[in-house]
Design a protein around this motif. Structure first.
Motif, short mmCIF file in Angstrom:
data_model
loop_
_atom_site.label_atom_id
_atom_site.label_comp_id
_atom_site.label_asym_id
_atom_site.label_seq_id
_atom_site.Cartn_x
_atom_site.Cartn_y
_atom_site.Cartn_z
N ALA A 276 0.83 -1.20 0.00
CA ALA A 276 0.00 0.00 0.00
C ALA A 276 0.87 1.26 0.00
N TYR A 277 1.95 1.24 0.80
CA TYR A 277 2.84 2.40 0.79
C TYR A 277 3.45 2.61 -0.59
N SER A 278 3.79 1.50 -1.26
CA SER A 278 4.52 1.64 -2.52
C SER A 278 3.64 2.22 -3.62
N VAL A 279 2.32 2.17 -3.47
CA VAL A 279 1.47 2.86 -4.45
C VAL A 279 1.05 4.23 -3.93
N GLY A 280 1.73 4.72 -2.89
CA GLY A 280 1.54 6.10 -2.46
C GLY A 280 0.47 6.30 -1.41
N MET B 164 -9.72 -6.09 -9.94
CA MET B 164 -10.07 -4.74 -10.37
C MET B 164 -9.84 -3.72 -9.25
N ASP B 165 -10.33 -4.04 -8.05
CA ASP B 165 -10.18 -3.11 -6.93
C ASP B 165 -8.73 -2.98 -6.50
N ASN B 166 -7.99 -4.09 -6.58
CA ASN B 166 -6.57 -4.03 -6.25
C ASN B 166 -5.87 -2.96 -7.09
N ILE B 167 -6.24 -2.91 -8.38
CA ILE B 167 -5.55 -1.99 -9.29
C ILE B 167 -6.10 -0.57 -9.17
N SER B 168 -7.42 -0.44 -9.02
CA SER B 168 -8.01 0.90 -9.10
C SER B 168 -8.05 1.62 -7.75
N LEU B 169 -7.75 0.89 -6.65
CA LEU B 169 -7.86 1.52 -5.32
C LEU B 169 -6.93 2.73 -5.17
N ALA B 170 -5.65 2.53 -5.47
CA ALA B 170 -4.69 3.62 -5.23
C ALA B 170 -4.96 4.85 -6.12
N PRO B 171 -5.22 4.66 -7.43
CA PRO B 171 -5.55 5.86 -8.22
C PRO B 171 -6.75 6.62 -7.65
N MET B 172 -7.73 5.89 -7.12
CA MET B 172 -8.91 6.56 -6.56
C MET B 172 -8.58 7.25 -5.24
N ALA C 44 0.97 -1.60 -9.84
CA ALA C 44 2.03 -0.60 -9.73
C ALA C 44 1.94 0.39 -10.89
N LEU C 45 1.62 -0.12 -12.10
CA LEU C 45 1.56 0.76 -13.27
C LEU C 45 0.39 1.72 -13.21
N ALA C 46 -0.66 1.34 -12.47
CA ALA C 46 -1.86 2.18 -12.42
C ALA C 46 -1.57 3.57 -11.88
N MET C 47 -0.52 3.69 -11.06
CA MET C 47 -0.18 5.01 -10.53
C MET C 47 0.66 5.80 -11.51
N GLU C 48 0.89 5.23 -12.69
CA GLU C 48 1.68 5.88 -13.74
C GLU C 48 3.04 6.36 -13.22
N PRO C 49 3.80 5.41 -12.67
CA PRO C 49 5.10 5.78 -12.08
C PRO C 49 6.13 6.05 -13.17
N LYS C 50 7.18 6.78 -12.78
CA LYS C 50 8.28 7.04 -13.71
C LYS C 50 9.34 5.95 -13.61
N VAL D 27 -5.44 7.95 -3.91
CA VAL D 27 -4.27 8.80 -3.87
C VAL D 27 -4.33 9.89 -4.94
N ARG D 28 -4.74 9.51 -6.16
CA ARG D 28 -4.81 10.49 -7.23
C ARG D 28 -6.20 11.10 -7.36
N HIS D 29 -7.14 10.60 -6.58
CA HIS D 29 -8.52 11.11 -6.56
C HIS D 29 -9.19 11.02 -7.94
N TRP D 30 -8.90 9.94 -8.65
CA TRP D 30 -9.61 9.72 -9.90
C TRP D 30 -11.03 9.25 -9.61
N ALA D 31 -11.93 9.52 -10.55
CA ALA D 31 -13.29 8.98 -10.45
C ALA D 31 -13.21 7.47 -10.68
N ARG D 32 -14.17 6.74 -10.10
CA ARG D 32 -14.15 5.29 -10.21
C ARG D 32 -14.13 4.83 -11.67
N ASP D 33 -14.96 5.48 -12.50
CA ASP D 33 -15.03 5.10 -13.92
C ASP D 33 -13.66 5.15 -14.58
N LYS D 34 -12.99 6.28 -14.36
CA LYS D 34 -11.70 6.48 -14.99
C LYS D 34 -10.69 5.45 -14.48
#
Lengths: 337, 256
Positions: free
Chosen positions: A214-218, B109-117, B164-170, B119-126
């Motif tokens: 969880a930390y690693s995804v921010g 699905m939730d594993n991947i979309s949780l952090a963008p929602m 990990a990629l869902a957060m669009e890391p560098k 941490v990045r405050h994306w809408a669920r759809d996006k």
């Protein structure tokens, strides 16, 4: 397997397996059926009949039913308050202080020492409250803490407001020591201490890798706690938390020491008048047993629902799981491709 | 595959800079004077015996571990003791773990979309649309609504990469991503990683897969006892004609 290999006249092995497996599945409920519920329900009905058909018993029963409200109210309210305390203290105590690995800025050092202080205060609370009998906590709260607190508020706070507004008509705070509010406070702080250890154990049972992922995804510590750790921890500690709920129902009988009219208090006064101690306390036992078994059944159902592996415990699904026949089937893992 | 065909601009700033970095676990000196620069789009493979500090090193880069001495600069931000918001820095580096560490109570699905929602405050759809694209990229869109426990190890690790990629890391950090997998599932994970390398992701990979290192790495680093012993492009590193450091030669003899 090649179906043509043994010739067409041979019975298909797959079919035989499927059929016998189907048979086994049809009788599966025979093995898993909750026979104990049937036993308890029959016992309950028989006892109910014998109570309600006897004039003496049914009179006592009707009187005691008046106290069921109070018992349920106090145990329910105390349990929810205790759970709130337990979650807060459990989270704090799941994360013991560590020595810093790097140099500290002043801001971080202050925060760190604040955390150390809170951790130690919580640990003192848990150790002390677990070491004092509930009855003593109840009496001390009712006859020492609450009156002292009330007098303090009345003299300093309300007195101050009175002087400030120059209005002598502002009334004193009324807070009787022997009230259900006091009982709820006493039960909640005692059970909060016990249950916080359960919550702590639940949190610490979650692998460190879950935090790291969880930390690693921010995600922050609190986001991780709320979305990742607590949902998993609660599933793990549902049985002991259910235990505490049952114990709370029974310990609410201590309210009688404050003269609050719960089941036990009514039994005390009524049996004192009628001298029918045996009959009265038999009915008291019956009432508590019924309440506890109902509570246990509810907890079991909740457990079944959230324990269906990989099922998200959403409220709707929980309620759905409580209805007979709507129980979700356990998912049989598919073959991997 | 065509590691050489990637355009690594000579004038670019390094995306990771480590200078004289040291770390101790109590008395144990786990990282000694690590100095290293990683360019954008570079694929770095770190090899070495267990206990050599390779995992600890990449965990320092997203600050799952704190270093005690020296400098680490990631994407222009120095990781130091007074970093205010560590979570913000971690968004820029994705990490894949040996043990997958998927969230077992959430669907793929939730594993991947949780952090963008969150941490990045994306809408669920996006977030879910993006998650689906990533699942297609790692080749398992049909598993989206299963739980991690229902997937094979290789599929779980591919979900972890998508997460990990869902957060669009560098930068992507891989900590022995195939070490917990059955042999026949290693390839599907490595294929996803190769594809990622081709698209120009900056990658730091701790692995024992020498084939992967040979094929994909721009640079191979050999670590032992907390030190970088030797580094170089894979064609030199795995070549017999070059005289290696004795410790490197010993290690290579063991595994090749």
């Amino acid at each position: 397997m090649n179906p043509d290999r043994d010739g067409p006249q041979q019975p298909d092995l797959n079919e035989i397996i499927a059929e016998s497996r189907g048979r086994a599945m049809r009788f599966a409920r025979l093995y898993t059926f909750p026979y104990w519920i049937v036993f308890l329900v029959i016992l309950g009905i028989l006892l109910a009949i014998s109570i309600l058909t006897d004039k003496v018993y049914s009179d006592i029963f009707v009187q005691l039913m008046d106290g069921v409200d109070m018992t349920l109210f106090v145990s329910g309210a105390s349990y929810l308050s205790a759970l709130t305390i337990a979650v807060i203290v459990g989270i704090i105590r799941s994360n013991p202080p560590e020595a810093p690995q790097t140099r500290q800025t002043l801001r971080k050092a202050i925060l760190r020492w604040l955390r150390i202080a809170i951790y130690n205060v919580c640990t003192v609370y848990v150790s002390v409250m677990r070491g004092i009998p509930i009855l003593v906590v109840l009496l001390v709260t009712a006859f020492i803490v609450v009156p002292a607190l009330r007098d303090l508020i009345n003299t300093s706070l309300i007195g101050g407001i009175r002087d400030l507004l120059d209005d002598p008509d502002i009334p004193d705070l009324i807070w009787r020591g022997s009230s259900s509010g006091t009982a709820i406070v006493a039960l909640a702080i005692t059970y909060g201490a016990y249950m916080s250890e359960t919550v702590r154990a639940g949190i610490q049972s979650i692998p460190k890798g879950q935090f790291e992922a969880a930390y690693s995804v921010g995600m922050t510590y609190w986001q991780t706690m709320r979305s990742i750790v607590l949902p998993q921890a609660f599933r793990n500690v549902l049985p002991p938390l259910g235990n505490d709920f049952v114990a709370m129902i029974k310990d609410s009988s201590l309210l009688a020491f404050l003269g609050i009219r719960d089941i036990t208090q009514i039994a005390k006064t009524s049996s004192g008048r009628s001298f029918r101690y045996v009959e009265t306390y038999a009915v008291v036992a019956y009432l508590y047993l019924t309440l506890v078994i109902l509570a246990t059944t509810l907890v079991n159902m909740l457990e079944d629902t959230v324990n269906i592996e990989r099922e998200t415990p959403r409220l709707v699904r929980r309620l759905g799981g409580l209805l007979p026949g709507r129980r979700k089937r356990k998912v049989i893992p598919e073959t991997f491709d | 595959m065509e590691a050489g065909s990637k355009q690594v601009m000579a004038g670019d700033e390094p995306i990771i800079i480590c200078r004289e970095m040291n770390k101790w676990f109590g008395e144990f000196h786990v990282l000694r004077n690590i100095s290293l620069e990683v360019m954008p789009q570079e694929v770095l493979v770190i090899i070495g015996p267990s206990g050599s500090g390779k995992s600890t090193f990449i965990r320092c880069i997203n600050r799952l571990e704190e270093h005690q001495d020296g400098t680490i600069i990631v994407d222009g931000i120095e990781l130091s003791h007074d970093v205010q918001n560590i979570a913000e820095i971690r968004r820029e580096t994705g990490m894949v773990f040996q043990q997958f560490n998927l969230f077992p109570h959430l669907t793929v699905m939730d594993n991947i979309s949780l952090a963008p929602m969150k941490v990045r405050h994306w809408a669920r759809d996006k977030a879910e649309q993006r998650a689906m694209e990533l699942l297609e990229r790692v080749g398992i869109p049909e598993q989206a609504y299963k739980y991690p426990g229902q997937l094979s190890g290789g599929q779980q690790q591919r979900v972890a990469i998508a997460r990990a990629l869902a957060m669009e890391p560098k930068i992507m950090l891989f900590d022995e991503p195939t070490s917990a997998l059955d042999p026949e599932m290693i390839k599907e994970v490595l294929d996803v990683m190769k594809e990622l390398a081709r698209t120009g992701m900056t990658m730091l990979v701790v692995t024992h897969e020498m084939g992967f290192a040979r094929e994909v790495a721009d640079r191979v680093i050999f670590m032992d006892m907390g030190r970088i012993v030797e580094q170089g492009p894979p064609e030199n590193f795995f070549s017999d004609e070059i005289t290696h450091h004795p410790r490197t030669q010993e290690f290579l003899d063991q595994i090749l």
